[in-house]
Design an enzyme around this catalytic site. Structure first.
Site, PDB file in Angstrom:
ATOM      1  N   ASP A 202       0.841  -1.185   0.000  1.00 55.30           N
ATOM      2  CA  ASP A 202       0.000   0.000   0.000  1.00 55.30           C
ATOM      3  C   ASP A 202       0.884   1.245   0.000  1.00 55.30           C
ATOM      4  O   ASP A 202       1.921   1.290   0.666  1.00 55.30           O
ATOM      5  CB  ASP A 202      -0.898  -0.011   1.238  1.00 55.30           C
ATOM      6  N   GLU A 273      -5.985 -13.547   2.696  1.00 55.57           N
ATOM      7  CA  GLU A 273      -6.340 -13.304   4.095  1.00 55.57           C
ATOM      8  C   GLU A 273      -7.206 -12.056   4.121  1.00 55.57           C
ATOM      9  O   GLU A 273      -6.770 -10.970   3.734  1.00 55.57           O
ATOM     10  CB  GLU A 273      -5.127 -13.109   4.991  1.00 55.57           C
ATOM     11  N   CYS A 307      -5.857  -7.453  11.751  1.00 58.71           N
ATOM     12  CA  CYS A 307      -6.858  -8.392  11.246  1.00 58.71           C
ATOM     13  C   CYS A 307      -7.282  -9.409  12.297  1.00 58.71           C
ATOM     14  O   CYS A 307      -8.410  -9.901  12.256  1.00 58.71           O
ATOM     15  CB  CYS A 307      -6.334  -9.097  10.006  1.00 58.71           C
TER      16      CYS A 307
END
Length: 536
Positions: A202, A273, A307
């Site tokens: 990112d 994921e 996460c």
């Protein structure tokens, strides 16, 4: 928090260092890392700012689709020589990297904090994770990849082996929330298996991935085997679907589903994921003080932008009031701070979009009757993207925070009286990434853990026990993803298995002099006898 500026000569000032912090890497050092990124001459660059301050960290080149495809071609050319090296030699690169990560941790701690807004203790989790992953595959990858002998169909006469070959070029799309740890978890085993890697981190946290890329080459990885391309998904996403021999993606469930549909047409392997709405179960005999302390770490590490962090807590009614009181007190004691050091317990959210999402979830819950026990507001006095750690109760199904992933420092507490009901409610979600169980007895906690439909479960811990045990596979069930990272499975997914059998002497079809009926009877007797051999 200390910032420093220098004059531009035009009556203005600019930060001497990345993000405007004393002790941070210099702008020249950031530019040096940016030059490691491939492509981008024909696209407008993107300015990235530090969550703590809103000041510039880096200006990043953005690749086009053609740029990205060229990088895949170049990586493919470099891959053959890397794959030809013995697995033990590739393994030694990661063993050296393990040492380098720990030796050079101060610079990367600063970079991770500046790019993501984490508290330093959470940034250290990333350093530790990267070192653990490098160490694990630096010790075990050659053994895991070694050819495996299998009993042949006819003892002595049939020798059989399973071989492992690299996929080729692996595409990796990494998120912003754990830029160092998740890069290590996905890239290192791909390299150990003999693949080349093309990674799209990112933009927000690209410097951390570029730093690790630089360090890996210093450890002995040949230049060109791991390439980093910067750009938006709308510009280079098709290249990452169409060019690699395997794709590894970490991100939202919605994006993961779109990628899976696109990849299906190529019959190319992939792992995903995705999101989570992770539960924590506090059993009636759990030590309340320890469970409350564990819940703080489970819910608020990296400001909840993890996460595997906990967003739902189910507490037995017998101890619910005591637990809630202890948990809220510990939550209110957390220190918020925008600083490069260990003085803060909780850092910032990373992007304005995350601040908006977290604020919306809490506002919706409050408007529909939820009670805010602590927190529930942004803290611009600390930094532009800070949000207080927030504990909710009386949350109902009509609230967004009930089932949607918040991905921020917000958790809801629910009571229960029956463990069967608690397990059912914990499993009542489309997600299945991580869970936590707290109990006086580890064996009782493990029994409950086995009934939870999540890829990882931590007993008397929030997430760190499974996250840090690199030998265990990590991944999601249901809409939390497909495939696993870490452990042998996290390495072997980047390989193709090949079976080779050598037959000697007796053929596996009857010779002309023996009638087929007699041959098949003899074979059936032999098969029965083989099944009686001792099991290994």
């Amino acid at each position: 928090m200390t910032r420093t500026t220098e004059s531009t000569g035009h009556g203005e000032s600019r930060p001497r260092t990345v993000g405007g912090f004393v002790g941070a890497p210099s702008a020249a050092r950031a530019a040096q890392l940016v030059r490691r990124a491939a492509g981008g001459a024909d696209s407008a660059p993107v300015d990235i700012t530090a969550p703590f301050t809103g000041l510039l960290t880096a200006t990043l080149p953005q690749a086009t689709d053609a740029d990205a495809r060229k990088v895949f071609d170049e990586a493919r050319a470099a891959q053959a020589a890397w794959a030809a090296r013995p697995a033990t030699e590739r393994q030694r690169v990661l063993a050296r990297l393990h040492t380098l990560v720990l030796q050079r941790q101060e610079e990367i701690l600063n970079l991770v904090q500046l790019e993501s807004g984490k508290a330093r203790i959470d940034a250290y989790d990333e350093v530790a994770s990267a070192a653990l992953v490098a160490g694990y595959y630096g010790r075990h990858s050659a053994r895991i990849l070694a050819s495996r002998r299998v009993a042949g169909v006819l003892p002595v006469l049939t020798s059989a082996r399973e071989l492992r070959h690299p996929k080729g070029v692996v595409g990796i799309i990494s998120p912003w929330n754990y830029p160092l740890a998740l890069t290590a978890m996905d890239v290192f085993p791909a390299l150990a298996a003999g693949n080349a890697v093309v990674q799209k981190p990112d933009n927000q946290t690209a410097l951390s991935a570029l730093w690790l890329n630089e360090l890996t080459e210093e450890a002995g990885l040949p230049s060109g085997v791991w390439r980093i391309v910067l750009g938006h998904g709308g510009q280079i996403g098709d290249a990452f679907v169409e060019e690699p021999d395997y794709l590894c993606f970490t991100g939202s469930t919605a994006t993961g589903k779109k990628l899976a549909k696109q990849i299906a047409g190529r019959l190319t392997g992939y792992s995903l994921e995705l999101g989570g709405k992770n539960p924590m179960l506090v059993l009636p005999d759990a030590p309340v003080a320890k469970a409350a302390a564990g819940a703080v770490a489970a819910c608020f590490s990296s400001a909840g932008q993890l996460c595997v962090s906990v967003e739902r807590i189910y507490v037995h009614e017998n101890i619910r009031e005591e637990f809630t009181r202890a948990f809220v007190a510990r939550t209110e004691a957390l220190r918020l701070g925008a600083e490069l050091g260990y003085g803060a317990d909780l850092g910032s959210l990373t992007t304005p979009a995350q601040l908006d999402s977290v604020s919306a979830h809490v506002a919706d819950a409050r408007a529909k009757g939820a009670r805010v026990l602590t927190g529930g507001r942004s803290r611009p006095d600390v930094g532009p993207l800070f949000y207080e750690p927030t504990v909710l109760t009386d949350v109902t199904r009509d609230m967004a925070v009930f089932a949607e992933e918040t991905f921020g420092p917000v958790v809801s507490i629910y009571g229960y009286r029956d463990i069967e009901d608690a397990i059912s409610r914990a499993n009542d979600t489309g997600y299945g990434l991580n869970a936590s169980v707290w109990a006086a007895s580890g064996s009782v906690g493990s029994t409950v853990a086995a009934r939870l439909k999540t890829g990882t479960v931590n007993v008397n811990e929030g997430f760190a026990a499974t996250f840090g045990t690199v030998g265990l596979p990590m991944g999601g069930m249901k809409e939390s993803g497909l495939g696993r990272r870490n452990g042998a499975e996290g390495l072997l997914k980047y390989t193709e298995s090949q079976s080779v059998a050598v037959q000697r002497g007796l053929r596996l079809r009857p010779p002309r002099v023996i009638p087929p009926r007699l041959w098949t009877r003899g074979m059936s007797i032999g098969i029965r006898l083989l099944n009686r051999l001792p099991r290994r």
